[in-house]
Design a protein around this motif. Structure first.
Motif, short mmCIF file in Angstrom:
data_model
loop_
_atom_site.label_atom_id
_atom_site.label_comp_id
_atom_site.label_asym_id
_atom_site.label_seq_id
_atom_site.Cartn_x
_atom_site.Cartn_y
_atom_site.Cartn_z
N UNK A 136 -40.10 -25.44 -35.48
CA UNK A 136 -41.91 -25.76 -35.37
C UNK A 136 -42.73 -26.50 -35.23
N UNK A 137 -43.45 -26.97 -34.11
CA UNK A 137 -44.17 -27.80 -34.93
C UNK A 137 -45.70 -27.54 -36.16
N UNK A 138 -46.40 -29.12 -36.74
CA UNK A 138 -46.80 -28.93 -37.68
C UNK A 138 -48.54 -28.16 -36.88
N UNK A 139 -48.54 -29.17 -35.93
CA UNK A 139 -49.88 -28.85 -34.98
C UNK A 139 -49.33 -28.22 -33.50
N UNK A 140 -48.81 -26.94 -32.96
CA UNK A 140 -48.67 -26.25 -32.24
C UNK A 140 -49.94 -26.58 -31.35
N UNK A 141 -49.93 -26.81 -29.69
CA UNK A 141 -50.62 -26.36 -28.96
C UNK A 141 -50.29 -25.44 -28.09
N UNK A 142 -48.84 -25.10 -28.24
CA UNK A 142 -48.32 -24.14 -27.16
C UNK A 142 -47.57 -24.14 -28.03
N UNK A 143 -47.61 -22.42 -28.06
CA UNK A 143 -46.21 -21.35 -29.02
C UNK A 143 -46.17 -20.45 -28.65
N UNK A 144 -44.74 -19.09 -28.87
CA UNK A 144 -44.66 -18.81 -27.70
C UNK A 144 -43.25 -18.07 -28.44
N UNK A 145 -43.81 -16.74 -28.39
CA UNK A 145 -42.83 -15.58 -29.98
C UNK A 145 -42.46 -15.19 -28.94
N UNK A 146 -40.74 -14.28 -29.50
CA UNK A 146 -40.20 -13.51 -28.51
C UNK A 146 -40.81 -13.24 -27.30
N UNK A 147 -41.00 -14.85 -26.08
CA UNK A 147 -41.51 -14.13 -24.73
C UNK A 147 -40.30 -14.05 -23.94
N UNK A 148 -40.85 -13.26 -23.14
CA UNK A 148 -39.62 -13.21 -22.30
C UNK A 148 -38.80 -12.14 -22.04
N UNK A 149 -37.70 -11.68 -21.24
CA UNK A 149 -36.64 -11.40 -21.88
C UNK A 149 -35.19 -11.60 -22.03
#
Length: 270
Positions: free
Chosen positions: A4-17
């Motif tokens: 994990x990034x301290x300051x995420x600009x782009x984040x995906x969670x359970x993304x895609x199949x």
């Protein structure tokens, strides 16, 4: 899952199949390894709302937005570098680069000025009036990146930006992109297994993207259903199997009415 990034600009969670999880920090350069392609990068940018899972860009939950709003926000904040073949051969390098700005409604003169600025940053301004066919592979790569960056996005996504380049050309291109990160706060995500790109990036994330699901097997043909004989005599309607089927009345645009049977084809005596 990525670190994990301290300051995420782009984040995906359970993304895609494959339920991909990753977080990219602002100003970070990340190399995605594995089976990522341009379709995955477009989905990760928010431009394709058909992918399941959670997606956040600059803190905005894109997965909660309507498709039109999601697309507008994604195009304003995130750019996917086009493949070399997507540059228009009938336009000059400058016209190709300015095209995204013109499509947003910006005046042609201002669009050309901004395009020249990005061509200068990517060391491609010397071929601004050339056609795409006159460019070397390295120049074509830089022009494709300039076209993606001309909208001043916060995040750049690119698939194999160094493909087909010599070691010296790879070094030159990656040095330019690293400088853009430092001067413009640009975040870069590249899908590549090139060892030069992996060594240049701040971090590498191994991502496995599921292949397209195989086409569903065709449904079996329905068994033959006995079809009632057509009515040729009004008296035959007394014992016809469709006599007791309920009907509904449909109103047409011209104010006419039509009776249509309710139920399956078999029930209607087809």
């Amino acid at each position: 899952m990525s670190i994990p990034s301290d300051n995420p600009i782009l984040m995906a969670r359970d993304f895609g199949p494959d339920a991909v999880c990753l977080a990219v920090g602002e100003g970070e350069i990340v190399a995605l390894g594995g089976s990522c392609d341009e379709a995955f990068l477009r989905a990760l940018s928010g431009a394709d709302p058909a992918w399941p899972g959670g997606l956040w860009l600059k803190g905005e939950p894109l997965h909660t937005l309507r498709p039109a709003a999601r697309l507008r926000f994604a195009h304003a904040q995130c750019a996917v570098a086009p493949r070399v073949g997507k540059l228009l051969p009938e336009l000059t390098v400058l016209e190709n680069t300015a095209l995204p700005l013109i499509l947003t409604g910006l005046g042609r003169q201002e669009a050309r000025r901004r395009a020249v600025r990005w061509l200068e940053r990517l060391d491609a301004v010397g071929c601004a009036e050339w056609r795409v066919a006159e460019l070397t592979p390295a120049e074509t790569r830089r022009v494709a990146l300039a076209r993606a960056l001309v909208l001043d996005p916060a995040v750049l996504l690119a698939e194999d930006p160094t493909e087909g380049l010599s070691p010296a050309e790879r070094f030159h291109l990656l040095r330019i992109l690293r400088a853009a990160c430092g001067t413009h706060g640009l975040t870069i995500v590249v899908a590549s297994d090139d060892t030069d790109v992996i060594g240049w990036a701040d971090r590498r994330i191994e991502v496995k993207v599921a292949a397209a699901a195989p086409a569903a097997e065709a449904a079996p043909e329905p068994a033959d259903v006995p079809v009632a004989a057509p009515i040729t005599d009004p008296a035959a309607m007394i014992n016809h199997p469709a006599r007791s089927i309920p009907h509904r009345i449909g109103r047409h645009a011209r104010g006419e009415h039509r009776f249509s049977a309710v139920g399956s084809g078999a029930e209607r005596g087809r």
